[in-house]
Design a protein around this motif. Structure first.
Motif, short mmCIF file in Angstrom:
data_model
loop_
_atom_site.label_atom_id
_atom_site.label_comp_id
_atom_site.label_asym_id
_atom_site.label_seq_id
_atom_site.Cartn_x
_atom_site.Cartn_y
_atom_site.Cartn_z
N LEU A 516 -3.11 -38.40 29.20
CA LEU A 516 -2.06 -37.51 29.69
C LEU A 516 -1.75 -36.48 28.61
CD1 LEU A 516 0.17 -36.64 31.67
CD2 LEU A 516 1.67 -38.33 30.57
N VAL A 517 -1.90 -35.22 28.94
CA VAL A 517 -1.59 -34.13 28.01
C VAL A 517 -0.23 -33.55 28.39
CG1 VAL A 517 -2.18 -31.79 27.33
CG2 VAL A 517 -3.97 -33.52 27.48
N ILE A 518 0.66 -33.48 27.41
CA ILE A 518 2.00 -32.92 27.62
C ILE A 518 2.17 -31.71 26.72
CG2 ILE A 518 4.47 -33.33 27.36
CD1 ILE A 518 4.01 -36.24 28.03
N GLY A 519 2.54 -30.59 27.30
CA GLY A 519 2.87 -29.40 26.53
C GLY A 519 4.38 -29.29 26.41
N THR A 520 4.88 -29.08 25.19
CA THR A 520 6.34 -29.00 25.00
C THR A 520 6.87 -27.59 25.26
OG1 THR A 520 6.10 -28.52 22.64
CG2 THR A 520 6.26 -30.84 23.30
N GLY A 521 6.04 -26.72 25.75
CA GLY A 521 6.45 -25.37 26.09
C GLY A 521 5.22 -24.52 26.29
N ARG A 522 5.36 -23.45 27.05
CA ARG A 522 4.24 -22.54 27.24
C ARG A 522 3.96 -21.79 25.94
NH1 ARG A 522 0.93 -22.68 31.84
NH2 ARG A 522 2.17 -23.44 33.58
N TYR A 523 2.68 -21.60 25.64
CA TYR A 523 2.30 -20.78 24.50
C TYR A 523 2.38 -19.30 24.88
CZ TYR A 523 0.59 -25.11 22.38
OH TYR A 523 0.51 -26.37 21.87
N HIS A 524 2.20 -18.44 23.90
CA HIS A 524 2.30 -17.02 24.19
C HIS A 524 1.11 -16.51 25.00
CE1 HIS A 524 -0.25 -17.06 20.58
NE2 HIS A 524 -0.75 -15.94 21.03
#
Length: 774
Positions: A516-524
């Protein structure tokens, strides 16, 4: 039909794979015959390809060589990727699809055609790993291979570049070129003539690194930053003594701040004779307010190390322009690093442009298809995966505040961990990764942290990130160039068949749902989001991804400031309304638009500089390799030439003339670069006030200066030649003042640490994009 229409209108990713598929099938038909060859027979058959072009035979021989030398049989899609590279395209291949092997087969194919190949990567580790890993394959095909790293000696570099295929970080190739441009003896040259550039992680090298010039500097007597300015600005109060803009890219003293600085320093800050003081205060203020430790840089081994925004790892050799670098070092109470004048520089874009043949591979090319075409004339071949991707990409989960978001992230990690599912969390910077790690520790969850502070452990950490129940918190580096295998693996080498990581551990993780991959926010950039997602679901493995975002994320506050959607939040702070979700995507599109315009601006300015450099280098090469200098001095100063020849001999005079002219060419070019840097900054200040086009104004003054460059160098050469003295022992070059720097070093200069004047001129773009609707 749809693919044919895309090709007709030249849509990105519309390269026809049909001919490549046919060749891969033909290679399959030849497989049984090739398998009967002895090793010597296979090598001889590969050597025969130097006399003819038979791509199907190349694929058949390459497949068999890989099976024997590496224990791997390339899939048909890997052969398709190889053929795309041999056709001069960028091959987009998903994570785990064996790009490294496909690239090696393509490099061997070019080498067997008689071309020298430079396989460029993003760092030393990948260059050495891939060269050593693929060496048995090359050897069986009768191709030589070598590698270059940061610690390679000149002799090792020459040996590596003599090989048919050379693996090297793109920065090291650029630094070797810069050093070659200052040699005074042809025997000291390192790089061969450029032929084929095969670029690994092509989007990272060709786009992310395109705005970071590679620099060769020489020792100069420059003062370090005065610590008193760092102490002074540290005491200033935000809002009262200084303000920042909406994007946090610039900071200015307020009238109250200026009065406080004048009180402490006892000077009139804006007096003409205090320009140096004003500059030092402003640079120290930028270092204190806008450059954040553990976000923009880390401190390791007593030195400031910049962090690459696009990769999350330490940017080796990178530094800010000398004044700002020194200010950050003073801020952190560290010893000042060497500084000096720039002797030459080159952008990655100009470096790659030297190669007649360019190709590359990556997992995320389509997101930058326009830039690859616009700046490099490269088309993208989208290669399908060997097995369909079954990864489940969930919609973003948006929260009103960063605090609500972090609580939800920890809950999601805990739930996945309880089921035995490995989790990889991608964070925006070092500080966020460590803050989240502390939250997880308080929740009683064991985790491993991977960021710029321990990037040397990257391979080992990523190798175990797919283990049952593992929790890995990482910055954007997240193991790019390596694969995460379900169940964990003792090896970080990509391209192995899934069965090698199989067994009960693999099956247990797969049953739990995979990584499971979790991103803590969108990148630029959405491309960086896709890179993170691509860590899961390799080679048909199960997996999933989800991004947690908030309206307080830096992306939203910087690129969509002032936008406040009306969508309400629930009791957990989560927002499901379409308007708020649109806002996050809109902010990301604004960021991508600004980055693209900055890339174009960098290219526009450096294109002119490159043309001027090319003219000077042509004359320098004539001087270095021939007798152009001797003939020029004999014509311009015949009496002095005859006098020196009568005393020291014709050969000594010819060599002295060469050294004099080379020195003056190099000296004039370094001065010209300094002039252009000052001109560019000054032009922007003038153009912003008068509404002028800064590029037009820059060219108006830079073009005439460039035209005077060679004439000035020739005039100085004659004057220096006439100042030479000679005796029976030879010619005294010191008498002409030919003093080169006592030391030189290389680095990458970060042009936009807090927004160059170019970027500040683009602030209006953000408002324009902000009002734009689909």
């Amino acid at each position: 039909m749809r693919d044919r229409l895309r090709r007709l209108v030249q849509k990105p990713g519309s390269v026809d794979l049909g001919p490549f598929r046919a060749l891969a099938e033909e290679a399959g038909a030849r497989e049984s015959r090739v398998r009967e060859l002895s090793d010597a027979g296979l090598t001889a058959a590969a050597s025969d390809l130097r006399e003819k072009e038979d791509l199907a035979e190349l694929c058949a021989l390459g497949r068999e060589a890989a099976r024997r030398a590496l224990g791997e049989r390339p899939y048909d899609v890997q052969l398709i990727g190889t053929l795309a590279l041999l056709s001069g395209h960028v091959a987009e291949m998903a994570t785990g699809e064996g790009k490294t092997l496909a690239g090696a087969l393509a490099a061997a194919g070019y080498a067997l055609r008689g071309r020298q190949v430079h396989v460029m990567s993003v760092n030393d580790y990948l260059a050495r790993r891939d060269a050593e890993w693929m060496e048995p394959l090359y050897s069986l095909l009768g191709v030589t291979a070598g590698w270059v790293g940061q610690s390679s000696t000149p002799e090792e570099r020459r040996a590596a570049y003599r090989a048919d295929v050379t693996y090297a970080p793109v920065s090291e190739v650029g630094f070797d070129l810069l050093r070659d441009r200052l040699v005074t003896d042809p025997a000291d040259l390192v790089l061969p003539e450029p032929s084929v550039a095969l670029i690994d992680e092509a989007d990272s090298v060709l786009v992310d690194e395109a705005m970071v010039p590679l620099v060769l500097a020489g020792a100069a007597d420059l003062d370090a930053a005065d610590p008193q300015y760092a102490d002074l600005v540290r005491r200033l109060r935000p809002g009262l003594h200084y303000t920042t803009d909406d994007e946090a890219r610039n900071v200015q003293l307020t009238p109250a701040g200026a009065r406080e600085v004048e009180r402490v320093l006892g000077v009139d800050l804006y007096a003409p004779d205090q320009l140096g003081t004003l500059t030092a205060v402003n640079v120290a203020l930028h270092a204190e307010v806008l450059l954040v430790r553990d976000v923009d840089y880390i401190v390791r081994d007593g030195a400031v190390k910049l962090v690459s925004e696009s990769r999350g790892r330490v940017a080796l050799l990178q530094r800010w322009p000398d004044g700002l670098q020194a200010a950050v070092e003073a801020k952190e109470a560290l010893e000042a690093s060497p500084s000096g004048e720039i002797l030459d520089s080159i952008t990655v874009q100009e470096l790659i442009g030297r190669y007649p043949v360019r190709c590359g591979m990556t997992g995320t090319a389509m997101a930058v298809a326009g830039q690859l075409t616009e700046f490099y004339a490269l088309q993208i071949a989208v290669v399908p995966p060997n097995r369909p991707c079954v990864r489940v990409d969930e919609p973003d989960r948006l929260y009103a505040t960063a605090a609500d978001k972090e609580v939800a992230i920890v809950e999601e990690i805990a739930a996945a961990h309880a089921a035995g599912r490995p989790v990889l969390i991608g964070t925006g910077d070092v500080a966020e990764s460590e803050r989240l790690a502390r939250r997880l520790a308080r929740a009683g969850l064991d985790r491993v942290v991977l960021n710029a502070k321990n990037d040397a452990e990257e391979a080992a950490i990523i190798a175990e990130a797919g283990a049952y129940g593992a929790i890995t918190v990482s910055t954007q580096m997240a193991g790019r160039g390596t694969d995460i295998r379900l169940g964990g693996s003792p090896s970080a080498e990509p391209g192995r068949a899934p069965a090698e990581a199989g067994g009960s551990d693999h099956d247990r993780v797969a049953e739990a749902g995979g990584l499971l991959v979790i991103g803590t926010g969108r990148y630029h950039s959405s491309r960086l989001d896709d890179q993170l997602r691509g860590r899961a679901g390799r080679q048909g493995d199960p997996g999933g991804s989800v991004f947690f975002t908030s309206l307080q994320d830096d992306l939203v506050t910087r690129y969509a400031p002032g936008e406040e959607p009306d969508d309400p939040a629930d009791d957990q702070g989560r927002i499901t309304g379409k308007g708020a979700h649109w806002l996050v995507g809109h902010a990301q599109r604004v960021a991508e638009g600004v980055d693209l315009e900055l890339h174009r601006n960098t290219w526009r300015y450096n294109h002119l500089i490159g043309l001027q450099r090319r003219e000077l280098l042509a004359e320098r090469d004539d001087v270095l390799r021939g007798d152009a200098a001797d003939r020029a001095m004999a014509a311009a100063a015949p009496a002095k030439h005859a006098e020196l020849a009568g005393t020291a001999g014709a050969d000594a005079v010819a060599e002295a003339a060469r050294q004099v002219v080379l020195y003056q060419l190099d000296r004039c070019w370094a001065e010209h670069l300094a002039y252009l840097a000052d001109l560019r900054e000054g032009i922007h200040l003038r153009s912003l006030g008068r509404g002028l086009d800064p590029l037009v104004e820059f060219n108006r003054e830079a073009v005439p200066a460039g035209k005077r460059l060679l004439a000035d160098a020739r005039k100085r050469s004659v004057a220096a030649f006439e100042a030479l003295t000679a005796s029976g022992d030879g010619i005294d070059l010191d008498s002409a003042g030919l003093k080169r720097p006592s030391a030189t070093w290389t680095y990458l200069v970060h042009d936009n640490p807090f927004g160059s004047l170019d970027e500040r001129a683009l602030r209006g773009m953000i408002n324009m994009f902000r009002r734009r609707r689909r």
